[in-house]
Motif scaffolding. Structure first.
Motif, PDB file in Angstrom:
ATOM      1  N   ASN A   4       0.780  -1.190   0.120  1.00 39.71           N
ATOM      2  CA  ASN A   4       0.038   0.071   0.161  1.00 39.71           C
ATOM      3  C   ASN A   4       0.839   1.367  -0.079  1.00 39.71           C
ATOM      4  O   ASN A   4       0.251   2.324   0.111  1.00 39.71           O
ATOM      5  N   SER A   6       2.191   3.759  -1.543  1.00 39.12           N
ATOM      6  CA  SER A   6       1.700   4.842  -2.166  1.00 39.12           C
ATOM      7  C   SER A   6       0.385   5.296  -1.956  1.00 39.12           C
ATOM      8  O   SER A   6      -0.126   6.360  -1.742  1.00 39.12           O
ATOM      9  N   ALA A   7      -0.393   4.076  -2.245  1.00 37.71           N
ATOM     10  CA  ALA A   7      -1.778   4.548  -2.009  1.00 37.71           C
ATOM     11  C   ALA A   7      -2.150   4.805  -0.560  1.00 37.71           C
ATOM     12  O   ALA A   7      -3.116   5.844  -0.213  1.00 37.71           O
ATOM     13  N   ASP A  25      -6.723  -1.265  -0.506  1.00 39.29           N
ATOM     14  CA  ASP A  25      -6.200  -2.540  -1.216  1.00 39.29           C
ATOM     15  C   ASP A  25      -6.684  -2.389  -2.536  1.00 39.29           C
ATOM     16  O   ASP A  25      -6.066  -2.816  -3.452  1.00 39.29           O
ATOM     17  N   HIS A  27      -8.018  -0.187  -4.306  1.00 42.55           N
ATOM     18  CA  HIS A  27      -7.199   0.948  -5.149  1.00 42.55           C
ATOM     19  C   HIS A  27      -5.754   0.474  -5.837  1.00 42.55           C
ATOM     20  O   HIS A  27      -5.220   0.878  -6.867  1.00 42.55           O
ATOM     21  N   ASP A  28      -5.132  -0.066  -4.702  1.00 36.99           N
ATOM     22  CA  ASP A  28      -3.752  -0.530  -4.914  1.00 36.99           C
ATOM     23  C   ASP A  28      -3.658  -1.713  -6.156  1.00 36.99           C
ATOM     24  O   ASP A  28      -2.794  -1.618  -7.144  1.00 36.99           O
ATOM     25  N   THR A  32      -1.693  -1.395 -10.117  1.00 41.08           N
ATOM     26  CA  THR A  32      -0.791  -2.324 -10.538  1.00 41.08           C
ATOM     27  C   THR A  32      -1.710  -2.880 -11.841  1.00 41.08           C
ATOM     28  O   THR A  32      -0.803  -2.629 -12.849  1.00 41.08           O
ATOM     29  N   HIS A 112       6.678   6.631  -8.498  1.00 41.52           N
ATOM     30  CA  HIS A 112       5.236   6.228  -8.752  1.00 41.52           C
ATOM     31  C   HIS A 112       5.208   5.810  -9.983  1.00 41.52           C
ATOM     32  O   HIS A 112       4.199   6.429 -10.823  1.00 41.52           O
ATOM     33  N   GLU A 115       1.317   5.195 -11.008  1.00 45.08           N
ATOM     34  CA  GLU A 115       0.251   6.182 -11.268  1.00 45.08           C
ATOM     35  C   GLU A 115       0.611   7.188 -12.370  1.00 45.08           C
ATOM     36  O   GLU A 115      -0.385   7.377 -13.115  1.00 45.08           O
TER      37      GLU A 115
END
Lengths: 231, 231
Positions: A4, A6-7, A25, A27-28, A32, A112, A115
């Motif tokens: 997690n 950066s999320a 979770d 979002h992460d 990817t 990142h 992202e």
DNA sequence: CCTACCGATCGGTAGG
DNA sequence: CCTACCGATCGGTAGG
């Protein structure tokens, strides 16, 4: 078990209040997969599978697939703007401002990659009105660099005849890093950041940094030997 | 009515013999849509609609959606390799080789934005074994630039401490052009090409081209005034 | 967090 | 070049 890093960092951002653990979770995992296969190439089932869940369970944590994309893109762009603005704010010297802005830009892209890959590839997948909002933020971002370079030209410290083309070249350099950089690769983050900080000054026709650069930024620079020879 | 310019140019390429007129139209419509919305974001129905057809009609001209993507990516990469190799072959001077290679690279990206956007974005959408083949061609392409820059460093005409990072910066510069260049925009193709030719030499720490560049390439260079002031 | 299920859309085929 | 149609998969909901 999702990472997690950066999320989590972005969990408390913006007006959307605190995101639940599980939502982070989701979002992460999406981050990817969107980065690897693209938004349209990723299904909610894929995201669920990465978390050992069934697709419908995701809707307890996010309201729609599109919402995940919107969150990622808006937060990333705001984050990047903030980081680079802050890097530039540290000094009044135009040359040093550009060096620091370029370094911050490159470093962000190295740290990142998921992202920024999504940010650069999935604009068409983002629905309105958010696509327009992101486009506006991106223009603002590149405009910062153009304006800075124009200032340097006025001051006589840069010689480029097109601040726009120079800014685009510098921005693209950083975007490229997100496509190939690996923390366990032969080049360290700092080596890349410093080299491209120098390169940015070369692009605008300032003191190249290579040909006898003054130690404008004294601290933590690696010794001047060939880059990429990590033992 | 589709514009076949570049598709027509590629119609007789490679071992896949001559493509029918209508097949060229399909490829061209797909090129536009894949570039705008991505491969997974484009349906066969979308492509058909652009040609005022129904989706099943497309299968009289192409055998599968994936085949269109494969054709575009393989032909584009081969074409780009050929163009840049030929640009480099015109001289033995390493500095001039790099300038011409960078110029050819940038010019190709300005002229074939759809092709290179797809080439850079849709690698994950390409199925094996073609994805591996494309990845190999791409490595070969970037390797050309790296090797050339290494040679310049050995000869003492370039000073970069990382030919790899310099090559990536130059390649990215061109890729960026494909994202924003418009023929009817404020910057002409030649202005961009020449500016980035100069910039490439700045990136490797060679004679910057800006600071009193010799007229290494005599012909057809615009007068040295500010770029972007097309009347 | 699951199963069951919704309507819509996907790439592609049959058959003319 | 079309209509009709195939099985598969899509994002998302109901209801527990």
């Amino acid at each position: 078990m999702p990472k997690n890093e950066s999320a989590a960092r972005g969990a408390r951002t913006r007006g959307d209040r605190t995101r639940s653990e599980r939502s982070i979770d989701v979002h992460d995992a999406a981050l990817t997969l969107f980065a690897e296969r693209g938004y349209h190439g990723t299904s909610m089932k894929d995201i669920a599978a990465a978390l050992h869940l069934r697709a419908p369970s995701l809707y307890n944590h996010v309201s729609a697939k599109q919402e995940i994309l919107r969150d990622v893109m808006v937060e990333t762009m705001n984050d990047l703007l903030k980081v680079v603005r802050s890097a530039m704010a540290g000094t009044d010297d135009t040359v040093l401002k550009l060096r620091r802005a370029a370094e911050a830009h490159v470093r962000y892209h190295a740290r990142h990659p998921r992202e920024v890959r999504i940010g650069n590839h999935e604009i068409p997948a983002l629905e309105e009105p958010h696509r327009s909002a992101i486009t506006k933020l991106r223009r603002e971002y590149s405009r910062m660099f153009v304006a800075l370079i124009e200032r340097g030209v006025e001051e006589g410290v840069f010689t480029t005849r097109s601040p726009l083309l120079s800014a685009y070249a510098i921005l693209q350099m950083g975007i490229g890093v997100s496509m190939w950089y690996r923390p366990d690769g032969p080049l360290s983050e700092d080596e890349i950041v410093f080299h491209y900080g120098d390169t940015a000054l070369g692009v605008v026709g300032g003191v190249s940094g290579r040909a006898g650069a003054p130690a404008t930024e004294g601290a933590k620079r690696p010794p001047k030997r060939a880059v990429g020879s990590k033992k």
